[in-house]
Design an enzyme around this catalytic site. Structure first.
Site, short mmCIF file in Angstrom:
data_model
loop_
_atom_site.label_atom_id
_atom_site.label_comp_id
_atom_site.label_asym_id
_atom_site.label_seq_id
_atom_site.Cartn_x
_atom_site.Cartn_y
_atom_site.Cartn_z
CB SER A 18 -104.68 -52.81 -1.03
OG SER A 18 -104.82 -52.85 0.46
CE LYS A 77 -108.20 -51.66 1.53
NZ LYS A 77 -106.61 -51.36 1.92
CB SER A 97 -102.35 -51.23 2.17
OG SER A 97 -101.91 -51.64 1.51
#
Ligand SMILES: [Mg+2]
Ligand SMILES: [Zn+2]
Lengths: 489, 487, 101
Positions: free
Chosen positions: B155, B80, B179
């Site tokens: 997210s 990420k 997330s």
């Protein structure tokens, strides 16, 4: 016109003598090229995290204990949020609600009056970077983050000081203590010991504190007095003219000799303090606190008292000699060495001899760089030299020139004396011969002496010494002259 | 040859270790798949083909020389974009960090490299991890491989989408309030949010420091367990890092769950859950009973406050964490009339609407006069939420809820109303606030053919239990659904 | 908590603290949204937390300390390369007025 009382509280930022910064392993070495002691943590790069330096905690604790503070077993690091380029993360990690140390005291004495100053708190925080103005081309300011993150302790006094002299004395005593503990190098030029002063006035007899102004940028003891004196006078003028003091931050401008308001902000600062979630509460065990307490050295105050009681020094001498831990150590080593060489000397006498010689001769050549002091000769050489004087081998005056030679050559005092044949003439016959010649050549003065003007003795001694090229033992020269002069006719 | 891009992490590692596959061919297959699919899915913000092939070649060389290989040797891993990668752009999907290249690797990235993992690239996300749909990425949203008109969640949407579609063997996401779990649920994959402090945050770009944890997203529980084993452990560079030794998570796979007490939160699905989720959750309970688990009803009375507490604490911390993005030392600078103006313009232009909203909310909650009423009070209620879990765990070994109240929703469906978006996190927030570990595993498909996730929570540092029950459940329901575009 | 009223002035004040420039439209939107978000938190107000300690860290921990050892710093060139502007080894920033901050 009403009479006013001055009220001063001081906030000292003392840089700790750690090797690395408070939250990262970068060196705190002074004077490195800009931004060469920088890493993701102290530059506030995304993703970096702080980890507390154990050495900083230990040093702050040592200072706190020496100042009689209580050390908190659980203290909290908080973030103080504001935007400024010298603050890499736009927040400073400091301690706010629960500081490491609280409630200490320091007693200062000025012109015979003592004043107890409460130390409200001593907390740990990180230093800011350095903004370099005018170095960049055009309108830029350049930022050097080498200093950013250096471990500081902030020492906050109560509003207990009543004059600029008391403030100066407080700072001197505090600096001495921190240096003696080895936690701060006391270097004012490099900014290792900085001070902000909160100054207010109030009519004599009033309990309530007046509105205070915070004076920043006071980086020498001389400025402290000047800045406070100026500010007090300014406040009195404002108030007696019917005006009111605005709470503000002012800065000492040395060129103008004034305190000036700092660019006023349109609104009050709101630092939005909150506990730093990156740092769990700082835990100190009772054992660690006691170990630190047990390891405290003798503090300057106690040293001074001891020098007075044991060594018979004057308060002024004791003050100079305890002002720097290395000088105190040197002084004591010299006394011990002298006593070992001249065993007929009392401690008292040895103390005085060394104190005089070190202060008047040695310290002139001393170079101090923070906690390190470079002294021109070793304490052993001092003792050796004074022992030579004591035994009458050389005169006090000769000792000074021997010192110069020892400094220049590094040879021992005894060797210098031997090589240069400086040993005093203690041979009574030689002295008597020289004295007879002097007396014979100065018959009018001899007559004066016999008529009662005994102060011409000094003249005779001088002449004899001159004749002997300074090598006569002054005590013997005196004795011999006295004997000859008392002889008839 | 098997299609390397679809294989599980443990299978890949075994095939590479045995020489059945080379790391370079596995990496090539993954890069080819990214080239073919990511135009639509947009899971990656940056693909590092060159670096990945070099790392793969290194693994093959090491094998040829008979060196001992790491547990991820040759496995393509996506990271990420909020974790620092030395020499690779790291932007947090924000304009303010456009083109930023960190000079160091995050702790978890170091660990992945040390285990022989091949880092393929950086994954799309909501800007600064703020969001539940990936619509807050400054570089275009990632899409759900099950239905490209739908969100992959957020997210860590890019991480979940890439995992689901085989654009990496597994990925690392970050979880502040759900997330990794919520996007895993939307994309039909597994994600673990470890105990706070189990994984070092060093190099993870902070959103809310007291909540952030890096967690693995994988296509099955065993893979997730292996990934967790790689990244977990003490790191002296993170003062909140836990010192307790790391358990052997993978060893929990295949262990019996008979007699395990599973807490079902009373009224869990009453609050705005889709019928499909309610139904899947009911079915799950039967399946767990069939496995021999003992279901017990537990209560979390303060759970209803989790949303308010979270939306005070997280923005407050974020407002301070994001202060460093000011255009002075790195990232975007928009010159203004003076220093203050430059700060304001840089941040005004560099941050998107959701980030600004949270910075404003957090600044307000910490400002003079409101600290006690907001931040301090929220931290006290957090204590009550944590105590609820302690109480509940006195009666059960693990605790279950749906991961999210709905399956993946359509783009634009919730983006006009922050509160309805925030509601997506109602199940994932309480364990985050309590710091306890939780896993999301798929538990079925909705009538529309979209995956639904089950959240399992365990007490502090009991990630083992999550793996054990997650693996047993996954095996029992024979979860092998893949997005339509997978093969 | 005292029912907070978010006005445009409050929004502007907070934006200033946060060093964030907002367009007039953004200010309006922010005002509306912050109001709605804060209103949704009203239930917290009624909750009695007297005697409850705050949980600043979710997992009870004591921060590990770092030994006072010097580690290598990072190469300056690499750090400066990421900066929007630099000069003579320093990070170049808009002119700083004395006394700001
Ligand atoms: Mg301070
Ligand atoms: Zn550093």
């Amino acid at each position: 016109m009403a009479e006013y009382e001055t009220v001063i509280g001081l906030e000292v930022h003392a840089q700790l003598t750690t090797k690395s910064k408070l939250f990262c392993g970068c060196s705190i070495e002074f004077g490195a090229p800009p931004n060469t002691h920088v890493c993701p943590v102290c530059l506030g790069l995304p993703g970096s995290l702080p980890v507390v330096n154990a050495g900083a905690v230990e040093r702050a604790m040592r200072a706190a204990l020496a100042l009689g503070c209580t050390v908190r077993e659980h203290s909290v690091f908080a973030r103080k949020n504001y935007f400024y380029p010298d603050l890499a993360k736009n927040y400073q990690i400091s301690q706010y609600e629960l500081p490491l140390n609280e409630n200490g005291r320091l007693v200062v004495e000025v012109e015979g009056t003592t004043r107890e100053v409460i130390i409200q708190r001593i907390h740990l925080e990180e230093d800011a970077a350095k903004n370099i103005h005018g170095a960049g081309s055009g309108e830029s300011t350049l930022v050097d983050y080498n200093r950013a993150g250096t471990a500081l302790m902030e020492i906050v006094s109560g509003p207990d000081l009543r004059s600029s002299s008391e403030a100066e004395e407080y700072l001197k005593r505090l600096r001495e203590i921190l240096m003696c503990l080895g936690v701060n190098d006391g270097n004012l030029e490099e900014g290792s010991f900085r001070c902000d002063a909160n100054v207010s006035i109030r009519p004599v007899g009033q309990k309530k504190l007046g509105t205070r102004c915070e004076l920043k940028n006071i980086n020498s003891f001389r400025f402290v007095r000047k800045a406070i004196d100026y500010e007090v006078a300014r406040q009195i003028t404002v108030v007696s003219g019917g005006g009111t003091i605005r709470q503000e931050t002012r800065t000492w401008n040395e060129t103008q000799g004034k305190t000036l308001p700092m660019r006023s902000k349109e609104e009050a600062m709101d630092y939005r303090y909150f506990p730093d979630p990156d740092l769990p509460a700082l835990a100190v065990t009772p054992e660690a606190i006691e170990a630190a307490r047990a390891a405290l050295p003798e503090l300057p105050e106690a040293k001074r008292a001891r020098y007075l009681a044991e060594l018979g020094l004057t308060a002024a001498d004791a003050s100079v000699l305890t002002g720097h831990p290395e000088i105190a150590r040197y002084f004591e080593a010299s006394v011990a060495a002298l006593l070992a060489r001249a065993n007929k000397l009392t401690r008292d006498a040895a103390g005085k001899r060394v104190a005089n010689f070190v202060q008047s001769e040695v310290l002139r050549y001393a170079k101090a760089d923070g906690l390190r002091v470079e002294l021109p000769v070793t304490s052993d050489h001092v003792a050796e030299l004074l022992a030579l004087v004591e035994s009458g081998e050389i005169s006090g005056k000769q000792a000074k020139s021997v010192l110069a030679d020892v400094m220049a050559s590094g040879k021992s005092p005894a060797k210098v004396v031997a090589e240069q044949g400086l040993s005093q003439v203690s041979d009574t016959a030689a002295i008597e011969a020289a004295a007879r010649e002097v007396l014979a050549a100065n018959a009018p003065n001899v007559a004066l002496y016999k008529a009662g003007k005994t102060n011409v003795m000094g003249f005779f001694v001088g002449q004899v010494m001159k004749a002997m090229k300074g090598a006569g033992n002054p005590r013997l020269v005196n004795e011999v002259l006295q004997k000859l002069l008392s002889e008839a006719p | 040859m098997r299609d390397a891009a679809g294989m599980a992490v443990t299978e890949l590692a075994a095939a590479i270790a045995s020489g059945e596959l080379s790391a370079v061919e596995v990496t090539r297959a993954t890069l080819a798949r990214i080239a073919a699919r990511d135009g639509v899915t947009h899971a990656y913000l940056h693909v590092d083909s060159e670096g990945a092939l070099q790392a793969a070649a290194q693994v093959d060389r090491a094998r040829a020389q008979g060196e001992k290989l790491g547990v991820l040797a040759g496995v393509p891993i996506g990271i990420k974009d909020c974790m620092c990668t030395r020499g690779l752009p790291t932007t947090c999907a924000s304009k303010i960090l456009e083109g930023y290249v960190p000079p160091y690797d995050a702790h978890v990235v170091e660990r992945v490299r040390a285990a022989g993992g091949v880092i393929v690239g950086k994954l799309n996300m909501d800007e600064f991890a703020m969001g539940s749909s990936n619509e807050n990425s400054a570089y275009g949203t990632a899409r759900n491989p099950w239905d490209s008109a739908r969100t992959p969640g957020g997210s860590s949407g890019g991480a979940a989408a890439a995992t689901a579609e085989g654009l990496a063997g597994a990925t690392l996401g970050s979880d502040t309030g759900g997330s990794v779990r919520q996007p895993a649920s939307y994309c039909g994959v597994t994600a673990i949010k470890p105990t706070y402090g189990r994984v070092s945050r060093y190099g993870l770009i902070a959103f809310a420091s007291s909540l952030d944890q890096v967690g693995p997203i994988a296509r099955n529980v065993r893979d997730a367990a292996r990934m967790l084993g790689v990244i977990a452990g003490h790191d002296p560079r993170d003062a909140t890092s836990v010192t307790r030794p790391v358990d052997d998570y993978e060893a929990e796979c295949g262990k019996d769950v008979r007699g395990l007490r599973v807490g079902v939160v009373k009224g869990a699905t009453d609050r705005g859950c889709d019928p499909a989720v309610v139904e899947a959750f009911a079915r799950t309970q039967k399946q767990l009973t069939a496995l021999g688990c003992e279901l017990v009803e537990v209560e979390l009375p303060h759970q209803e406050h989790a949303l308010a507490v979270y939306y005070i604490i997280a923005p407050a911390e974020a407002s301070s964490n994001l202060a460093r993005f000011d255009g002075m030392r790195y990232g975007l600078r928009v010159n203004g009339d003076d220093l203050r103006d430059t700060y304001a313009r840089t941040r005004g232009a560099g941050f998107g609407p959701e980030v600004k909203r949270r910075i404003m909310l957090g600044t307000y909650a910490l400002s003079a006069g409101y600290y006690d009423a907001f931040y301090l009070k929220a931290q006290k209620v957090r204590t009550l939420i944590k105590r609820d879990f302690t109480q509940a765990f006195s009666r059960c070994d693990v605790l279950i809820t749906p991961t999210a109240p709905t399956a993946a929703f359509k783009f634009g469906e919730k983006s006009g109303d922050p509160m309805s978006m925030y509601m997506q996190d109602i199940f994932t927030l309480p364990p985050s606030l309590a710091g306890i570990p939780a896993v999301s595993v798929p538990c079925g498909l909705s009538p529309d053919g979209l995956p639904i996730g089950l959240q399992i929570c365990a007490p502090e540092l009991e990630e083992k239990r999550l793996v054990r029950i997650g693996h047993a459940f996954e095996t029992a329901i024979a979860w092998n659904h893949r997005p339509p575009r997978f093969s | 908590m005292a029912a907070p009223t978010i006005t445009i002035d409050v929004v502007r004040h907070v934006a200033k603290l946060a060093a964030l420039s907002l367009s007039p439209t953004e200010e309006e939107t922010m005002c509306r949204e912050l109001r709605a978000i804060l209103a949704s938190m009203a239930a917290l107000e009624a909750l009695d937390v007297s005697g409850v300690p705050p949980t600043f860290h979710a997992v009870a921990m004591h921060g590990g300390l770092r030994p006072d050892e010097v580690r290598d710093s990072f190469p300056r060139a690499e750090l400066l390369a990421a900066a929007p502007a630099h000069e003579a080894g320093g990070f170049a920033v808009p002119k700083v007025m004395d006394g700001e901050g």
